[in-house]
Write a protein that holds these residues in place. Sequence first.
Motif, PDB file in Angstrom:
ATOM      1  N   LEU A  61       0.815  -1.217   0.000  1.00  0.00           N
ATOM      2  CA  LEU A  61       0.000   0.000   0.000  1.00  0.00           C
ATOM      3  C   LEU A  61       0.852   1.271   0.000  1.00  0.00           C
ATOM      4  CD1 LEU A  61      -2.612  -1.051   2.737  1.00  0.00           C
ATOM      5  CD2 LEU A  61      -2.898  -1.129   0.249  1.00  0.00           C
ATOM      6  N   CYS A  62       2.158   1.143   0.200  1.00  0.00           N
ATOM      7  CA  CYS A  62       3.025   2.323   0.288  1.00  0.00           C
ATOM      8  C   CYS A  62       2.988   3.119  -1.007  1.00  0.00           C
ATOM      9  CB  CYS A  62       4.483   1.912   0.497  1.00  0.00           C
ATOM     10  SG  CYS A  62       4.813   1.052   2.031  1.00  0.00           S
ATOM     11  N   PRO A  63       2.910   4.445  -0.899  1.00  0.00           N
ATOM     12  CA  PRO A  63       3.153   5.237  -2.099  1.00  0.00           C
ATOM     13  C   PRO A  63       4.608   5.014  -2.525  1.00  0.00           C
ATOM     14  CG  PRO A  63       2.347   6.611  -0.262  1.00  0.00           C
ATOM     15  CD  PRO A  63       2.678   5.267   0.300  1.00  0.00           C
ATOM     16  N   PRO A  64       4.878   4.540  -3.755  1.00  0.00           N
ATOM     17  CA  PRO A  64       6.272   4.298  -4.152  1.00  0.00           C
ATOM     18  C   PRO A  64       7.068   5.602  -4.124  1.00  0.00           C
ATOM     19  CG  PRO A  64       4.734   3.360  -5.761  1.00  0.00           C
ATOM     20  CD  PRO A  64       3.929   4.220  -4.827  1.00  0.00           C
ATOM     21  N   TYR A 114      12.470   2.565   0.506  1.00  0.00           N
ATOM     22  CA  TYR A 114      11.839   1.249   0.480  1.00  0.00           C
ATOM     23  C   TYR A 114      10.362   1.336   0.833  1.00  0.00           C
ATOM     24  CZ  TYR A 114      16.559  -0.686   0.551  1.00  0.00           C
ATOM     25  OH  TYR A 114      17.851  -1.009   0.252  1.00  0.00           O
ATOM     26  N   SER A 115       9.622   0.372   0.330  1.00  0.00           N
ATOM     27  CA  SER A 115       8.242   0.160   0.757  1.00  0.00           C
ATOM     28  C   SER A 115       8.241  -0.962   1.788  1.00  0.00           C
ATOM     29  CB  SER A 115       7.364  -0.217  -0.439  1.00  0.00           C
ATOM     30  OG  SER A 115       7.213   0.891  -1.310  1.00  0.00           O
ATOM     31  N   VAL A 116       7.799  -0.633   2.974  1.00  0.00           N
ATOM     32  CA  VAL A 116       7.890  -1.547   4.113  1.00  0.00           C
ATOM     33  C   VAL A 116       6.557  -1.580   4.838  1.00  0.00           C
ATOM     34  CG1 VAL A 116       9.110  -1.972   6.304  1.00  0.00           C
ATOM     35  CG2 VAL A 116      10.354  -0.996   4.359  1.00  0.00           C
ATOM     36  N   GLY A 117       6.216  -2.719   5.401  1.00  0.00           N
ATOM     37  CA  GLY A 117       5.052  -2.826   6.268  1.00  0.00           C
ATOM     38  C   GLY A 117       5.506  -3.259   7.651  1.00  0.00           C
ATOM     39  N   SER A 128       5.206   2.349   5.080  1.00  0.00           N
ATOM     40  CA  SER A 128       6.050   3.508   4.826  1.00  0.00           C
ATOM     41  C   SER A 128       5.250   4.649   4.201  1.00  0.00           C
ATOM     42  CB  SER A 128       7.179   3.149   3.857  1.00  0.00           C
ATOM     43  OG  SER A 128       7.818   1.963   4.237  1.00  0.00           O
ATOM     44  N   ARG A 129       5.540   5.871   4.676  1.00  0.00           N
ATOM     45  CA  ARG A 129       4.947   7.079   4.105  1.00  0.00           C
ATOM     46  C   ARG A 129       3.417   7.114   4.227  1.00  0.00           C
ATOM     47  NH1 ARG A 129       8.867   5.035   1.323  1.00  0.00           N
ATOM     48  NH2 ARG A 129       7.621   4.033  -0.273  1.00  0.00           N
ATOM     49  N   VAL A 166       7.682  -6.019  -3.482  1.00  0.00           N
ATOM     50  CA  VAL A 166       6.921  -4.761  -3.413  1.00  0.00           C
ATOM     51  C   VAL A 166       7.829  -3.548  -3.584  1.00  0.00           C
ATOM     52  CG1 VAL A 166       5.047  -5.707  -2.005  1.00  0.00           C
ATOM     53  CG2 VAL A 166       7.019  -4.673  -0.884  1.00  0.00           C
ATOM     54  N   ASN A 167       9.125  -3.790  -3.808  1.00  0.00           N
ATOM     55  CA  ASN A 167      10.094  -2.706  -4.018  1.00  0.00           C
ATOM     56  C   ASN A 167      10.618  -2.664  -5.456  1.00  0.00           C
ATOM     57  OD1 ASN A 167      10.862  -1.252  -1.313  1.00  0.00           O
ATOM     58  ND2 ASN A 167      10.467  -3.395  -0.810  1.00  0.00           N
ATOM     59  N   SER A 168       9.794  -3.107  -6.383  1.00  0.00           N
ATOM     60  CA  SER A 168      10.234  -3.185  -7.771  1.00  0.00           C
ATOM     61  C   SER A 168      10.462  -1.795  -8.377  1.00  0.00           C
ATOM     62  CB  SER A 168       9.220  -3.966  -8.612  1.00  0.00           C
ATOM     63  OG  SER A 168       7.952  -3.369  -8.512  1.00  0.00           O
ATOM     64  N   HIS A 169      10.052  -0.719  -7.652  1.00  0.00           N
ATOM     65  CA  HIS A 169      10.291   0.648  -8.133  1.00  0.00           C
ATOM     66  C   HIS A 169      11.746   1.077  -7.912  1.00  0.00           C
ATOM     67  CE1 HIS A 169       9.543   1.036  -3.830  1.00  0.00           C
ATOM     68  NE2 HIS A 169      10.091   2.238  -3.855  1.00  0.00           N
ATOM     69  N   LEU A 170      12.501   0.300  -7.136  1.00  0.00           N
ATOM     70  CA  LEU A 170      13.882   0.676  -6.827  1.00  0.00           C
ATOM     71  C   LEU A 170      14.863   0.017  -7.782  1.00  0.00           C
ATOM     72  CD1 LEU A 170      13.707   0.376  -2.932  1.00  0.00           C
ATOM     73  CD2 LEU A 170      13.644   2.456  -4.306  1.00  0.00           C
ATOM     74  N   PRO A 171      16.028   0.654  -7.997  1.00  0.00           N
ATOM     75  CA  PRO A 171      17.013   0.078  -8.931  1.00  0.00           C
ATOM     76  C   PRO A 171      17.472  -1.301  -8.460  1.00  0.00           C
ATOM     77  CG  PRO A 171      17.921   1.969  -7.714  1.00  0.00           C
ATOM     78  CD  PRO A 171      16.449   1.933  -7.433  1.00  0.00           C
TER      79      PRO A 171
END
Length: 155
Positions: free
Chosen positions: A22-25, A30-33, A49-50, A147-152
């Motif tokens: 659910l984290c806004p990328p 990182y997106s963390v729960g 996160s966020r 869930v962190n596929s937005h990161l390099p």
Amino acid sequence: MYAPDRDQDLRWMQRAIDLAALCPPAPGAYSVGAIVVGEDGTELASAYSRATGPREHAEEVALAQLPQDDPRLAGATIYSTLEPCSQRSASRTPCAQRILEAGIPRVVIAWREPSLFVDDCIGYEQLVAAGVSVSELPELAAAAKAVNSHLPGMG
Ligand SMILES: [Zn+2]
């Protein structure tokens, strides 16, 4: 101390991963729960996160939902999809330090922080050195990473 069997740990972590989704990328984060569970197995707080601000970490948001002197923290477990951070770029308290200050005796993580934004996260080591029980659930590491596929390098 809340220390259920592994199947129950895996169920809480799966829910934390669902929260992480659910984290806004954000390009640099990182997106963390994270979920705080009391000694009797009830959920005390949960966050991602966020959730309420652009620089917030999941553990930080979850802990902010509880009074600092909440007696239930002394028997609680915090589930975090990522190793709690040991340093932060902004002038904010790292999550490992927050967990120690809250007096939570047990931490369960799915994924150790890779050397992407900080050279060496030592959140795990700091918690263990302070006497906190830290468990890893490597069978859910891939899901926590996904869930962190937005990161390099994470796609
Ligand atoms: Zn953090």
